[in-house]
Design a protein around this motif. Structure first.
Motif, mmCIF file in Angstrom:
data_model
loop_
_atom_site.group_PDB
_atom_site.id
_atom_site.type_symbol
_atom_site.label_atom_id
_atom_site.label_comp_id
_atom_site.label_asym_id
_atom_site.label_seq_id
_atom_site.Cartn_x
_atom_site.Cartn_y
_atom_site.Cartn_z
ATOM 1 N N HIS A 188 34.430 78.599 64.059
ATOM 2 C CA HIS A 188 33.333 78.027 64.840
ATOM 3 C C HIS A 188 32.598 77.015 63.967
ATOM 4 O O HIS A 188 32.930 76.857 62.790
ATOM 5 C CB HIS A 188 32.387 79.130 65.376
ATOM 6 C CG HIS A 188 31.593 79.875 64.344
ATOM 7 N ND1 HIS A 188 30.949 81.073 64.590
ATOM 8 C CD2 HIS A 188 31.305 79.603 63.030
ATOM 9 C CE1 HIS A 188 30.309 81.485 63.518
ATOM 10 N NE2 HIS A 188 30.511 80.613 62.555
ATOM 11 N N HIS A 206 28.457 75.193 63.475
ATOM 12 C CA HIS A 206 27.059 75.209 63.903
ATOM 13 C C HIS A 206 26.239 74.247 63.065
ATOM 14 O O HIS A 206 26.679 73.821 61.989
ATOM 15 C CB HIS A 206 26.472 76.635 63.847
ATOM 16 C CG HIS A 206 26.925 77.459 62.688
ATOM 17 N ND1 HIS A 206 26.551 77.197 61.400
ATOM 18 C CD2 HIS A 206 27.749 78.535 62.619
ATOM 19 C CE1 HIS A 206 27.104 78.093 60.591
ATOM 20 N NE2 HIS A 206 27.851 78.912 61.296
ATOM 21 N N HIS A 232 37.140 82.455 58.294
ATOM 22 C CA HIS A 232 37.432 83.200 57.072
ATOM 23 C C HIS A 232 38.635 84.100 57.330
ATOM 24 O O HIS A 232 38.848 84.548 58.455
ATOM 25 C CB HIS A 232 36.257 84.091 56.658
ATOM 26 C CG HIS A 232 34.909 83.464 56.799
ATOM 27 N ND1 HIS A 232 34.548 82.321 56.147
ATOM 28 C CD2 HIS A 232 33.817 83.833 57.527
ATOM 29 C CE1 HIS A 232 33.296 82.009 56.468
ATOM 30 N NE2 HIS A 232 32.826 82.914 57.308
HETATM 31 C C1 1HN Z 1 27.741 82.425 60.395
HETATM 32 O O1 1HN Z 1 28.373 81.485 61.096
HETATM 33 C C2 1HN Z 1 28.377 83.034 59.327
HETATM 34 O O2 1HN Z 1 30.274 81.629 59.425
HETATM 35 C C3 1HN Z 1 27.696 84.007 58.602
HETATM 36 O O3 1HN Z 1 30.350 83.314 58.119
HETATM 37 C C4 1HN Z 1 26.421 84.380 58.918
HETATM 38 C C5 1HN Z 1 24.464 84.121 60.313
HETATM 39 C C6 1HN Z 1 23.809 83.522 61.333
HETATM 40 C C7 1HN Z 1 24.435 82.539 62.082
HETATM 41 C C8 1HN Z 1 25.733 82.170 61.794
HETATM 42 C C9 1HN Z 1 29.774 82.640 58.935
HETATM 43 C C10 1HN Z 1 25.772 83.770 59.992
HETATM 44 C C11 1HN Z 1 26.423 82.777 60.734
#
Ligand code: 1HN
Length: 346
Positions: free
Chosen positions: A108, A110, A151
């Motif tokens: 994903h 963000h 991951h």
């Molecule tokens: C997120 O995308 C990850 O990609 C880890 O590993 C913690 C906490 C809040 C929002 C998105 C990741 C996260 C997160």
């Protein structure tokens, strides 16, 4: 003329407040001093998360839910002064993420930027923009804003890392976006180590022009940071408060590695007893090596490897090393400096 309000005045004020309140209007003079205190006031409190306590819970979470089902299997470290707000300081989110052998955490992207600081285990990877980075304890790894990332763990050890994200900062600006990838894992389009080869040797590709403020180097391996600190410790006297402390940089600009979070690594020689220090950036520390103490007001927190502790804005603290210590830390300093807000003392 008298400065003392007439007895009838209080009642008149209350009814005035009530009248204007219905229109979402309110008197500043009732809140001015809490809005603008003479020195930083934060709900964030000093706290320590002990690995000894957390590690079994992280592993227990691994039995209750898969990485795929959870999307990200993370135990959030909440500041005790900010319960329910998914943040470790007022401006930063932190959590411990577990990925078990054979698991995948789906792709994903963000608008929030993420840092990964590897706490335990080797052999998992994070893939960023088509390039996989294998994780080792002590590595600092970046997921830049709006980049696809997933991951995976093709190895045979459980891998746990500390996530640090600028979630509350992005939330403040209401600028949150998230998109899920069609594929579980993104296609690998680059060979592993390409980012390190291009940007991690004090050299840059001839025609490189930064396209974002985030470092084009995704990964800062521990062995390099550790060696740099060890050599500095042999070469110079420690800073009175910080010991031997370096900040991670974007090799293309010399600026911070990430635009919203400053990252650091420091070594405290055995027996080091630091001077008191405070700054306006609440800081999150992850202990890599050694045993020591952090003291503030009249309290002491004892730390060991893999413990995580927090020092709030403007809290004067000092660091003490019982054995040689290595600490990773991060804060919102780049944001404060960009806005001319950052201050330090000590
Ligand atoms: C997120 O995308 C990850 O990609 C880890 O590993 C913690 C906490 C809040 C929002 C998105 C990741 C996260 C997160």
């Amino acid at each position: 003329m008298s400065a003392i309000p007439k007895p009838s005045n209080q009642a008149a004020r209350q009814s005035f407040y009530k009248k204007i309140d219905e229109a979402s209007v309110t008197p500043l003079w009732e809140v001015l001093h809490s809005l603008i205190p003479p020195a930083p006031k934060t709900p964030c409190v000093p706290a320590i998360f002990k690995w000894r306590e957390l590690h079994p819970w992280v592993m227990e979470a691994g039995e209750l839910i898969t990485a795929k089902e959870a999307e990200r299997r993370v135990l959030v470290l909440e500041n005790p002064g900010l319960r329910g707000e998914s943040r470790i300081t007022h401006s930063i989110y932190a959590g411990l993420q577990l990925i078990l052998p054979g698991e995948v955490a789906p792709a994903h992207r963000h608008s929030q930027s993420a840092l990964r600081f590897v706490m335990e285990g080797s052999g998992a990877y994070t893939a960023v923009q088509g390039e996989r980075v294998t994780m080792h304890p002590g590595d600092f790894i970046i997921t830049p804003s709006w980049t696809w990332h997933d991951h995976g763990n093709p190895g045979d050890e459980a891998v746990i890392w500390l996530d640090g994200l600028d979630v509350p900062i992005v939330q403040l600006f209401d600028a949150q976006f998230l998109e899920r990838h069609d594929a579980e894992s993104q296609k690998t389009t680059r060979t592993e180590g390409e980012s390190l080869a291009r940007f991690g040797s004090n050299m840059l590709p001839l025609d490189f022009k930064p396209s974002s403020r985030t470092s084009p180097l995704w990964s800062y391996p521990y062995e390099r940071s550790r060696e740099a600190l060890a050599q500095l410790a042999r070469a110079e006297a420690p800073h009175p408060a910080h010991g031997h402390k370096l900040r991670y940089v974007n090799p293309a600009t010399g600026g911070w590695a990430m635009p919203t979070m400053g990252t650091f690594m420091q070594m405290l020689p055995k027996g080091f007893s630091g001077k008191s220090y405070r700054s306006t950036d609440s800081s999150v520390f992850a202990v890599v090596e050694g045993k020591g103490r952090v003291t503030f007001s009249d309290e002491t927190l004892h730390f060991e490897p893999k413990d995580v502790f927090v020092m709030p804005s403007w809290e004067a603290y000092s660091l003490h090393a019982d054995t040689e210590c290595v600490l990773f830390s991060f804060s919102d300093r780049p944001v404060q400096q960009a806005l001319d807000l950052w201050r330090e003392e000590g």
